[in-house]
Design an enzyme around this catalytic site. Structure first.
Site, PDB file in Angstrom:
ATOM      1  CE1 TYR A  62      67.008  23.148  24.465  1.00  0.00           C
ATOM      2  CE2 TYR A  62      66.679  24.278  22.376  1.00  0.00           C
ATOM      3  CZ  TYR A  62      66.470  24.227  23.746  1.00  0.00           C
ATOM      4  OH  TYR A  62      65.570  24.952  24.814  1.00  0.00           O
ATOM      5  CG  ASP A 121      64.630  19.555  16.155  1.00  0.00           C
ATOM      6  OD1 ASP A 121      64.845  20.209  15.552  1.00  0.00           O
ATOM      7  OD2 ASP A 121      64.824  19.474  17.418  1.00  0.00           O
ATOM      8  CE  LYS A 153      66.978  27.594  16.542  1.00  0.00           C
ATOM      9  NZ  LYS A 153      67.540  28.250  17.422  1.00  0.00           N
TER      10      LYS A 153
HETATM   11  C1  LIG Z   1      67.173  21.316  16.789  1.00  0.00           C
HETATM   12  C2  LIG Z   1      66.160  22.662  18.360  1.00  0.00           C
HETATM   13  N1  LIG Z   1      65.003  21.950  18.017  1.00  0.00           N
HETATM   14  C3  LIG Z   1      64.259  22.584  18.897  1.00  0.00           C
HETATM   15  C4  LIG Z   1      64.480  23.532  19.267  1.00  0.00           C
HETATM   16  C5  LIG Z   1      63.822  24.080  20.642  1.00  0.00           C
HETATM   17  O1  LIG Z   1      63.088  25.716  19.265  1.00  0.00           O
HETATM   18  P1  LIG Z   1      62.272  27.088  20.515  1.00  0.00           P
HETATM   19  O2  LIG Z   1      63.135  27.888  21.017  1.00  0.00           O
HETATM   20  O3  LIG Z   1      61.590  27.503  19.372  1.00  0.00           O
HETATM   21  O4  LIG Z   1      60.776  26.023  21.152  1.00  0.00           O
HETATM   22  C6  LIG Z   1      65.606  24.587  18.924  1.00  0.00           C
HETATM   23  C7  LIG Z   1      66.392  26.105  19.124  1.00  0.00           C
HETATM   24  O5  LIG Z   1      66.660  25.738  19.623  1.00  0.00           O
HETATM   25  C8  LIG Z   1      66.549  23.647  18.230  1.00  0.00           C
HETATM   26  O6  LIG Z   1      67.882  24.153  17.459  1.00  0.00           O
END
Ligand SMILES: Cc1ncc(COP(=O)(O)O)c(C=O)c1O
Length: 400
Positions: free
Chosen positions: A109, A212, A240
């Protein structure tokens, strides 16, 4: 759940139930809820102004701290949420290489913006091959076919297919993006050689490797997954845990790549980028994680591993087939006979309805976990809370 308040490793719902919290806001509260250092930093900065749209000292301090902590970070840009940072990283990759295509992996994700909102947890009855982009449920009608046109989806942990893909789309792939420890689908470790192989392929083919690290950053190690696994990407995205619960995200990477933003070749914007209150929190959190790294990371991993061992033992005691995996500071409980979960298709074959039931049984016994079976640790979880949790786990398995 409606929350009344939270402190340290615990939160209280509006009915007055106390829960030991392993959700931590889906990962951000790495020092626990309302950590004194964060409360102090935020309170002091609120009184000095909350939005300047100009540079300030926190921004420089946090950028320098990230460059000192993260192996691949030479320059840093800030955003507010993770989805934006991913968007910026992919835009940089396309802008610099002049190529259209992005490779992502099924089960990963990367936020909720159109170009990556595919193949997270597709319904396997409808999904077809793992290489077919599947719009995330609830988004199919709102996405145009164009948004998936340049997205290539592959199964996680299969380097051979990535190699084939580079041959098939030679000269067209701008970037490969992955969660270096796959935490949005279990807590799936990269198989030996997978990240190293991605690194070699991207270098050889002139594509950018993007990690990511929005979950793994500042959680697996002070330098994130790239330090933990010893593989350095061209770009990484953070969010996060970076600011202990305040909304900050970052893109960090090689100077010659990031320079394209600095010199205006690739656009990057945001009213709230480097918002000083959130950045004051980031400075406080990162200074603790950096300066006390020798203590905090072993302690978080050990607390997680004590839980993992206790959960396995409870499964055995109650005849529930359970697989528990992950480094410790984050881990996943699967209900399955399998001895290994390597990709989304393995994860989807676990007993997910029963995993959801386990989540409810734990909640009823005062333990809050991410419903799909993921657990986050913080520096605030104490040995006594770990023991109390394992008591609840035993009772939950008995009820299961
Ligand atoms: C690996 C990863 N990338 C991107 C995101 C997106 O972040 P946000 O919810 O702060 O937009 C998340 C959110 O859970 C994530 O776990």
């Amino acid at each position: 759940m409606f929350v009344d308040h939270a402190s340290g490793a615990e939160l209280w719902d509006v009915d007055g139930n106390r829960l030991i919290d392993y959700v931590l806001g889906q990962g951000p509260n790495i020092l626990g809820h309302a950590a004194p250092a964060v409360v102090k930093a935020v309170s002091e900065q609120v009184a000095r102004g909350v939005a300047y749209a100009a540079q300030h000292e926190w921004e420089a301090e946090v950028a320098e701290r990230i460059c000192a902590m993260v192996p691949g970070a030479e320059l840093v840009r800030f955003n507010t949420v993770g989805s934006e940072a991913v968007h910026g990283a992919l835009r940089l990759a396309r802008g610099l290489t002049g190529r259209p295509k992005i490779v992502k992996f099924e089960g990963n994700y990367h936020g909720w913006l159109d170009p990556v909102l595919y193949s997270v947890h597709p319904d396997l009855a409808l999904a077809g091959q793992a290489s077919q982009p599947n719009a995330v449920p609830g988004s199919a009608a709102s996405l145009t076919p164009h948004s998936a046109a340049d997205l290539i989806v592959l199964p996680y942990n299969d380097l051979g297919l990535v190699r084939d893909c580079f041959e098939r789309f030679s000269g067209q792939i701008a970037a490969v993006i992955c969660e270096p420890l796959l935490c949005n689908t279990g807590a799936i470790m990269p198989v030996p050689g997978f990240l190293e192989g991605l690194r070699e392929l991207c270098t050889a083919q002139g594509a950018l490797l993007v990690f990511d690290e929005i979950i793994t950053g500042f959680r697996l190690a002070a330098g994130g997954a790239q330090e933990f696994f010893g593989v350095t990407p061209d770009l990484a995205t953070f969010g996060k845990a970076i600011a202990g619960g305040m909304p900050v995200s970052a893109i960090a990477g090689r100077e010659e790549v990031m320079a394209a933003i600095a010199d205006g070749r690739v656009a990057h914007a945001g009213t709230f980028n480097s918002q000083p209150v959130a950045m004051a929190a980031a400075a406080a959190v990162l200074s603790i994680l950096d300066e006390r790294r020798e203590a905090v990371y072993p302690a978080m991993h050990q607390a997680g591993q004590a839980l993992m061992a206790g959960i396995r033992a409870a499964g055995e005691r109650h005849g529930v087939p359970v697989l528990v995996s992950g480094p410790g500071s984050v881990f996943q409980v699967y209900l399955t006979e399998k001895s290994d979960v390597r990709d989304y298709r393995d994860f989807a074959a676990c007993d997910r309805p029963r995993m959801a039931r386990l989540h409810e049984l734990l909640l009823e016994r005062g333990v809050n976990t991410v419903p799909r079976g993921l657990w986050f640790l913080s520096t605030a979880h104490s040995p006594a809370q770990v023991d109390e949790t394992l008591g609840a786990v035993d009772a939950a398995f008995a009820a299961l």
